[in-house]
Design a protein around this motif. Structure first.
Motif, PDB file in Angstrom:
ATOM      1  N   SER A  54       0.842  -1.201   0.000  1.00 55.61           N
ATOM      2  CA  SER A  54       0.000   0.000   0.000  1.00 55.61           C
ATOM      3  C   SER A  54       0.872   1.245   0.000  1.00 55.61           C
ATOM      4  O   SER A  54       0.596   2.211  -0.722  1.00 55.61           O
ATOM      5  N   LEU A  55       1.917   1.220   0.792  1.00 54.06           N
ATOM      6  CA  LEU A  55       2.828   2.358   0.866  1.00 54.06           C
ATOM      7  C   LEU A  55       3.473   2.622  -0.497  1.00 54.06           C
ATOM      8  O   LEU A  55       3.520   3.768  -0.959  1.00 54.06           O
ATOM      9  N   PHE A  56       3.924   1.567  -1.160  1.00 52.23           N
ATOM     10  CA  PHE A  56       4.535   1.725  -2.486  1.00 52.23           C
ATOM     11  C   PHE A  56       3.523   2.261  -3.498  1.00 52.23           C
ATOM     12  O   PHE A  56       3.844   3.125  -4.314  1.00 52.23           O
ATOM     13  N   ALA A  57       2.278   1.766  -3.448  1.00 50.72           N
ATOM     14  CA  ALA A  57       1.250   2.217  -4.392  1.00 50.72           C
ATOM     15  C   ALA A  57       0.907   3.688  -4.177  1.00 50.72           C
ATOM     16  O   ALA A  57       0.767   4.452  -5.144  1.00 50.72           O
TER      17      ALA A  57
ATOM     18  N   PRO B 231       8.786  10.341  -2.936  1.00 49.95           N
ATOM     19  CA  PRO B 231       9.728   9.307  -2.499  1.00 49.95           C
ATOM     20  C   PRO B 231       9.121   8.416  -1.407  1.00 49.95           C
ATOM     21  O   PRO B 231       8.450   8.907  -0.495  1.00 49.95           O
ATOM     22  N   ILE B 232       9.360   7.131  -1.524  1.00 43.43           N
ATOM     23  CA  ILE B 232       8.832   6.168  -0.559  1.00 43.43           C
ATOM     24  C   ILE B 232       9.330   6.489   0.854  1.00 43.43           C
ATOM     25  O   ILE B 232       8.579   6.361   1.822  1.00 43.43           O
ATOM     26  N   ALA B 233      10.573   6.905   0.985  1.00 46.85           N
ATOM     27  CA  ALA B 233      11.127   7.219   2.311  1.00 46.85           C
ATOM     28  C   ALA B 233      10.386   8.392   2.955  1.00 46.85           C
ATOM     29  O   ALA B 233      10.143   8.392   4.162  1.00 46.85           O
ATOM     30  N   GLN B 234      10.000   9.362   2.163  1.00 46.34           N
ATOM     31  CA  GLN B 234       9.251  10.503   2.690  1.00 46.34           C
ATOM     32  C   GLN B 234       7.873  10.052   3.177  1.00 46.34           C
ATOM     33  O   GLN B 234       7.436  10.438   4.263  1.00 46.34           O
TER      34      GLN B 234
END
Length: 183
Positions: free
Chosen positions: A62-65, A73-76
């Motif tokens: 879910s986070l990646f989507a 950015p995924i890290a943000q």
């Protein structure tokens, strides 16, 4: 030799296409939030809340989507998800109980309420009941200092708790859940 060494040092990346992972309803709700924000990534917390409302928690996929949809950015986004204590990064029960452990709640008898809840549910902080109904979490402050001790279940606040009243709330929710399961 150089290619083999390079291959050993490569990092696998995860790419999730939001269009195939998120539902049309989730995408529409997130795009609505984006439309009222100054930038796409400003809608990060609202996007997390939308997906959690549909799925119960925020998985890595879910986070990646969401990251893909918002082009951030995924890290943000992970930083936002892990900072906000109402975003759950692991599965939780149907009812998530946040017991306030602020100084006001401590002074007004929070510990007796917490002990009663733990005994009634037979779980500790961070655990979920075997039936998947309840997850117990602490919360630094629910903003109910003048009506302490307090807890929040879902979005509902319960104040001026006693051990008996806290257990009664949980019993009522459990009964409601059982009635919902039968319908």
């Amino acid at each position: 030799m150089m290619n083999k060494e390079l291959a050993m040092n490569s990092i696998d990346t995860v790419t999730i296409d939001y269009q195939t992972y998120l539902s049309a309803a989730e995408i529409a709700a997130i795009e609505h939030e984006v439309s009222i924000m100054e930038t796409r990534d400003a809608a990060g917390i609202e996007a997390l809340k939308v997906v959690q409302a549909h799925r119960g928690w925020i998985s890595d996929d879910s986070l990646f989507a969401i990251s893909d949809l918002l082009a951030m950015p995924i890290a943000q986004l992970e930083g936002v998800a892990t900072f906000y204590n109402l975003i759950y990064r692991q599965p939780v029960g149907q009812y998530v109980i946040h017991v306030c452990d602020s100084i006001a709640c401590h002074l007004m008898g929070y510990e007796a309420v917490l002990i009663a809840i733990k005994q009634h549910l037979a779980i500790d902080y961070g655990q979920t009941t075997a039936d998947g109904k309840f997850t117990l979490l602490s919360n630094a402050c629910l903003g109910c200092c003048d009506k302490a001790p307090a807890m929040m279940v879902g979005t509902e606040h319960y104040q001026n708790l006693t051990p008996a009243s806290a257990v009664a709330v949980l019993a009522q929710l459990a009964a409601k859940g059982e009635a919902d399961d039968c319908s």
